[in-house]
Enzyme design. Structure first.
Site, PDB file in Angstrom:
ATOM      1  CG  HIS A  52      -2.427  -1.052  15.177  1.00 50.45           C
ATOM      2  ND1 HIS A  52      -2.369  -2.365  14.742  1.00 50.45           N
ATOM      3  CD2 HIS A  52      -2.210  -1.102  16.511  1.00 50.45           C
ATOM      4  CE1 HIS A  52      -2.140  -3.149  15.780  1.00 50.45           C
ATOM      5  NE2 HIS A  52      -2.051  -2.417  16.853  1.00 50.45           N
ATOM      6  CG  HIS A  82      -1.986  -1.067   1.194  1.00 52.54           C
ATOM      7  ND1 HIS A  82      -3.243  -0.898   0.672  1.00 52.54           N
ATOM      8  CD2 HIS A  82      -1.933  -2.346   1.646  1.00 52.54           C
ATOM      9  CE1 HIS A  82      -3.933  -2.028   0.817  1.00 52.54           C
ATOM     10  NE2 HIS A  82      -3.156  -2.921   1.392  1.00 52.54           N
ATOM     11  CG  ASN A 107      -8.025  -4.239   1.010  1.00 49.75           C
ATOM     12  OD1 ASN A 107      -7.331  -3.249   1.231  1.00 49.75           O
ATOM     13  ND2 ASN A 107      -7.552  -5.469   1.042  1.00 49.75           N
TER      14      ASN A 107
HETATM   15 FE1  HDD Z   1      -2.604  -4.809   5.429  1.00 43.88          FE
HETATM   16  C1  HDD Z   1      -1.118  -1.796   5.131  1.00 43.88           C
HETATM   17  C2  HDD Z   1      -5.565  -3.493   4.246  1.00 43.88           C
HETATM   18  C3  HDD Z   1      -4.009  -7.953   5.393  1.00 43.88           C
HETATM   19  C4  HDD Z   1       0.165  -6.061   6.886  1.00 43.88           C
HETATM   20  N1  HDD Z   1      -3.218  -3.006   4.798  1.00 43.88           N
HETATM   21  C5  HDD Z   1      -2.446  -1.874   4.758  1.00 43.88           C
HETATM   22  C6  HDD Z   1      -3.226  -0.783   4.279  1.00 43.88           C
HETATM   23  C7  HDD Z   1      -4.478  -1.262   4.019  1.00 43.88           C
HETATM   24  C8  HDD Z   1      -4.465  -2.659   4.351  1.00 43.88           C
HETATM   25  C9  HDD Z   1      -5.652  -0.485   3.482  1.00 43.88           C
HETATM   26  C10 HDD Z   1      -2.719   0.633   4.042  1.00 43.88           C
HETATM   27  C11 HDD Z   1      -2.905   1.472   5.275  1.00 43.88           C
HETATM   28  C12 HDD Z   1      -2.438   2.883   4.988  1.00 43.88           C
HETATM   29  O1  HDD Z   1      -3.063   3.524   4.133  1.00 43.88           O
HETATM   30  O2  HDD Z   1      -1.479   3.287   5.620  1.00 43.88           O
HETATM   31  N2  HDD Z   1      -4.395  -5.583   4.848  1.00 43.88           N
HETATM   32  C13 HDD Z   1      -5.512  -4.857   4.499  1.00 43.88           C
HETATM   33  C14 HDD Z   1      -6.649  -5.735   4.442  1.00 43.88           C
HETATM   34  C15 HDD Z   1      -6.209  -6.985   4.745  1.00 43.88           C
HETATM   35  C16 HDD Z   1      -4.796  -6.884   5.024  1.00 43.88           C
HETATM   36  C17 HDD Z   1      -8.059  -5.300   4.103  1.00 43.88           C
HETATM   37  C18 HDD Z   1      -6.964  -8.270   4.838  1.00 43.88           C
HETATM   38  C19 HDD Z   1      -8.212  -8.336   5.094  1.00 43.88           C
HETATM   39  N3  HDD Z   1      -2.011  -6.674   6.002  1.00 43.88           N
HETATM   40  C20 HDD Z   1      -2.754  -7.820   5.932  1.00 43.88           C
HETATM   41  C21 HDD Z   1      -2.019  -8.902   6.556  1.00 43.88           C
HETATM   42  C22 HDD Z   1      -0.832  -8.355   7.001  1.00 43.88           C
HETATM   43  C23 HDD Z   1      -0.852  -6.961   6.637  1.00 43.88           C
HETATM   44  C24 HDD Z   1      -2.501 -10.325   6.686  1.00 43.88           C
HETATM   45  C25 HDD Z   1       0.308  -9.015   7.723  1.00 43.88           C
HETATM   46  C26 HDD Z   1       0.223 -10.088   8.447  1.00 43.88           C
HETATM   47  N4  HDD Z   1      -0.761  -4.073   5.873  1.00 43.88           N
HETATM   48  C27 HDD Z   1       0.193  -4.757   6.533  1.00 43.88           C
HETATM   49  C28 HDD Z   1       1.376  -3.896   6.895  1.00 43.88           C
HETATM   50  C29 HDD Z   1       0.958  -2.505   6.335  1.00 43.88           C
HETATM   51  C30 HDD Z   1      -0.391  -2.791   5.706  1.00 43.88           C
HETATM   52  C31 HDD Z   1       2.691  -4.444   6.472  1.00 43.88           C
HETATM   53  C32 HDD Z   1       1.940  -1.793   5.416  1.00 43.88           C
HETATM   54  C33 HDD Z   1       1.967  -0.373   5.882  1.00 43.88           C
HETATM   55  C34 HDD Z   1       1.254  -0.371   7.119  1.00 43.88           C
HETATM   56  O3  HDD Z   1       0.778  -1.608   7.394  1.00 43.88           O
HETATM   57  O4  HDD Z   1       1.098   0.577   7.869  1.00 43.88           O
HETATM   58  O5  HDD Z   1       1.533  -3.870   8.271  1.00 43.88           O
END
Ligand code: HDD
Length: 701
Positions: free
Chosen positions: A355, A91, A163
């Site tokens: 978060h 993202h 999402n």
């Molecule tokens: Fe995630 C970012 C949505 C599964 C780990 N995720 C991130 C963002 C969105 C989502 C919208 C961007 C937030 C922003 O604008 O800063 N992610 C989802 C959705 C998921 C999902 C809807 C499943 C239903 N994500 C998911 C899993 C993991 C992560 C299973 C790890 C185990 N996601 C992350 C992250 C991020 C992230 C690595 C990258 C930047 C952040 O968090 O702040 O932690």
């Protein structure tokens, strides 16, 4: 003298820390602006030393070497060298806006969360994103879109990190690095950027069939939204709500766009990725600037908190499953309005930290194993991205609720904490040091739930069904949407080099739908394997985004092609009607500057050279220039026609359409003698249907 600065409206952190000393000067006071260090009208160093010159380094003579003495040169360059922070691991590409959430009040019986009680208004910050691309990648690539909402509630921040698709590729968060490694560019050459049309992605999803349902969504029109304002949002997981009596229910969150759900077509998305890589970002900011806020309603599917956490046979802990709206109605409980652009991209959009563990009393997570892993990941990733544990002190992340957290020190600590006993219990606590809150004071107390079971690395048996809802999704699509899905699979698999991957994926599609598999196989020039698609699915019409009743057109863009001599009064009249709808009119002409007729002039906003069809939802040719011809105009009109967009002309403007090869008898081509009310009504209704799909298909889907 520099203009006075307005006070920032960034969220305040109510902490025991005293305010940082003001950086004002006596002679040139500038209104102190919280969150900004621009408190002097004169140029200074970061230490507040005034500077006479920032264009020349200090040298030993005009042609001599620079001197170590030059504290300004060293500070300026050093700071610049460290301006970038790591982009989000997923993202990374995003755009955001501020706004307000207003609760209707009807969720009060399901949850005690304060921000969902009647009439409550809560400030919000929303960041939209693509998943796979880097920070500088194009907006319109085929991908999932992030829809992350931070509610600055009185009870603390609540983040709904969702999402634009209601399901996910994996059922257990431990596989998240795998799906992302497969989707990101290949590690050797770092291509392709921001897309799934490559071998590693299809290798993974063809081997990992629990992804099938999400892949169907990604290959559908949902993967290429027209605008952030025309996207649905989903919390994906099932959450647990708790009311004031302690009763619980299970819930799925939905965001319903007031502007309707609409997408680009694939060719448009590809053109936009080159002609305007900032397409969605620009559309978001321009729409808000033009006074057309983005609006969504928050919806809840409320289900009983049953012992097995299923509903109508659907496992609510499985994030690859939806609950069809026909089985459980989406109840609308509040409205989100995004009406303010960020002031500074880095400070707000880049530094915002979401978060899934940011919860408020009345909203809890469930045991969905995807959610459980997220609870760890979001806090953890900020430590690298934002450089330490104090990122909640950044203005965009500060709760509006009062904070007193006993967390101390660490990189980038900006609070000057008071007292000597940041621990509990203590007997030395001074005034201002916190004591634990009671439930009656709004403390977050987790609903007591029995948790037991053998320690295993296993999925429940109910997670084994990977295909039935993929079949349901395809069965719920209209003909035109199915054609788009077939085209998307054929394109993406056609970009794979490895034949076994294509064949394996066709094997997966054979278990989704025979027609789909056969059509994609034909496009790839491969035999269609046989599968066993579920025969008994009940389609969910709510999944289709093709509308038959016109929706609102706020935020839409209508181009008007004209040149000197055109009907300028007609254009101005049309502009007034368009703007009254919250839409935008752009005047497109052969050259920049102005066009004129008699003594009147109108300012040209786009030229044939600087524009492309993707900028318009509809295009009209004004009366007055019947012999207007240009190759670029022919391409523009041809693309508008192919993409089933509304095309129109008044007066002799139809001759321009005919000369460009447009069949003016085709559906969605609107002709009129003049700009008058019946014509604009017809125009807005056609635009409110988004596209004239029957232009390319004999019957309406
Ligand atoms: Fe995630 C970012 C949505 C599964 C780990 N995720 C991130 C963002 C969105 C989502 C919208 C961007 C937030 C922003 O604008 O800063 N992610 C989802 C959705 C998921 C999902 C809807 C499943 C239903 N994500 C998911 C899993 C993991 C992560 C299973 C790890 C185990 N996601 C992350 C992250 C991020 C992230 C690595 C990258 C930047 C952040 O968090 O702040 O932690």
């Amino acid at each position: 003298m520099a203009p006075k600065r307005k006070a920032s409206s960034a969220p305040r952190r109510a902490s025991a820390a005293p305010a940082a000393p003001a950086r004002q000067t006596e002679q040139q006071p500038v209104e102190a602006a919280e969150g900004r260090l621009q408190t002097s009208s004169l140029l200074t160093t970061a230490q507040g030393v005034r500077l006479p010159d920032t264009d020349h380094s200090l040298k030993a003579g005009p042609r001599g070497p620079s001197l170590m003495d030059d504290f300004h040169l060293r500070e300026k360059i050093t700071h610049f060298d460290h301006e970038r922070i790591p982009e989000r691991v997923v993202h990374a590409r995003g755009a955001a806006a501020h706004g307000t959430f207003t609760a209707y009040g009807n969720a009060g019986s399901a949850t005690k969360a304060g921000f969902l009680q009647r009439g409550r208004e809560t400030p919000v910050f929303v960041r939209f994103s693509t998943v796979l691309g880097s920070r500088g990648s194009a907006d319109t690539v085929r991908d999932v879109r992030g829809f992350a909402v931070k509610f600055y509630t009185d009870e603390g921040n609540f983040d709904l990190v969702g999402n634009n698709m209601p399901v996910f590729f994996i059922q257990d968060g431990i596989k998240f690095p795998d799906i992302i490694h497969a989707g990101k560019p290949h590690p050797d050459r770092e291509i392709p950027q921001a897309q799934t049309a490559h071998d590693t992605f299809w290798d993974f999803v063809s081997l990992h069939t629990e992804a099938t349902h999400h892949v169907m969504w990604a290959m559908s029109d949902r993967g290429i939204p027209r605008s952030y304002r025309t996207m649905e949002g989903f919390g994906v997981h099932t959450f647990r709500l708790v009311n004031a009596k302690g009763e619980t229910c299970l819930v799925k969150f939905h965001w319903k766009p007031v502007a309707g759900i609409h997408s680009l077509v694939w060719e448009e998305a590809q053109i936009a990725a080159g002609a305007d890589p900032d397409f969605h970002r620009r559309d978001l900011a321009d729409g808000i600037d033009a006074g057309a806020p983005l609006e969504y309603e928050l919806g809840l599917q409320i289900m009983p908190d049953s012992a097995d956490q299923t509903f109508e046979g659907i496992d609510l802990l499985d994030p690859t499953k939806i609950v069809p709206e026909e089985l459980c109605e989406v109840q609308l409980v509040g409205k989100l309005t995004l009406d303010r652009n960020p002031t500074n991209f880095f400070a707000e959009t880049e530094q915002v930290a979401f978060h899934t563990g940011n919860l408020v009393p009345g909203i809890e997570v469930t045991d969905d194993p995807l959610m459980q892993a997220r609870l760890f990941s979001y806090l953890d990733t900020q430590l690298t991205r934002l450089g330490g544990p104090n990122f909640t002190q950044l203005p965009i992340n500060c709760p509006h609720a009062a904070v007193n957290d006993n967390l101390r020190d660490g990189m980038h600590q900006s609070a000057v904490h008071q007292g000597i006993a940041p621990y509990l219990p203590n007997s030395l606590g001074a005034e201002g040091e916190p004591v634990p809150a009671e439930v009656s004071e709004g403390a977050f107390v987790h609903v007591p739930r029995e948790v037991n079971g053998p320690k295993v690395r296993e999925n429940p048996a109910s997670f084994a069904d990977h295909f039935s809802q993929a079949t349901l999704f395809y069965a719920s699509m209209t003909e035109i949407e199915r054609a788009h899905i077939i085209e998307a699979f054929t394109f993406e698999l056609g970009k794979c080099y490895e034949q076994p991957i294509r064949e394996r994926m066709l094997g997966v599609l054979a278990n989704v739908d025979t027609e789909l598999c056969t059509a994609v196989a034909a496009g790839l020039g491969l035999p269609a394997p046989k599968g066993m698609p579920a025969a008994d699915v009940v389609p969910s019409p709510a999944l289709s985004q093709i509308v038959t009743v016109p929706g609102p057109i706020a935020g839409r863009v209508i181009g008007v092609v004209a040149a000197d001599g055109a009907d300028l009064p007609g254009i101005s009249k049309l502009r007034r009607s368009v703007e009254a709808q919250g839409a935008v009119l752009r005047l497109v002409a052969p050259f920049g500057g102005t066009i004129r007729r008699a003594r009147s002039t109108l300012t040209v906003e786009r030229t044939f050279l600087t524009t492309r069809s993707i900028e318009y939802d509809a295009i009209l040719v004004a009366a007055g220039n019947p012999s207007l011809q240009d190759l670029k105009l022919t391409v523009l009109l041809g693309e508008m026609f192919r993409h089933c967009k509304v095309i129109g002309a008044w007066g002799d403007g139809d001759q321009v359409l005919t000369a460009a090869g447009i069949d003016t008898t085709a559906p969605g081509i609107l002709l009129s003698e003049t700009i008058a009310k019946p014509y604009t009504t017809e125009l807005f209704a056609a635009l409110g249907l988004h596209r004239a799909w029957d232009r390319l298909t004999p019957a309406r889907p």
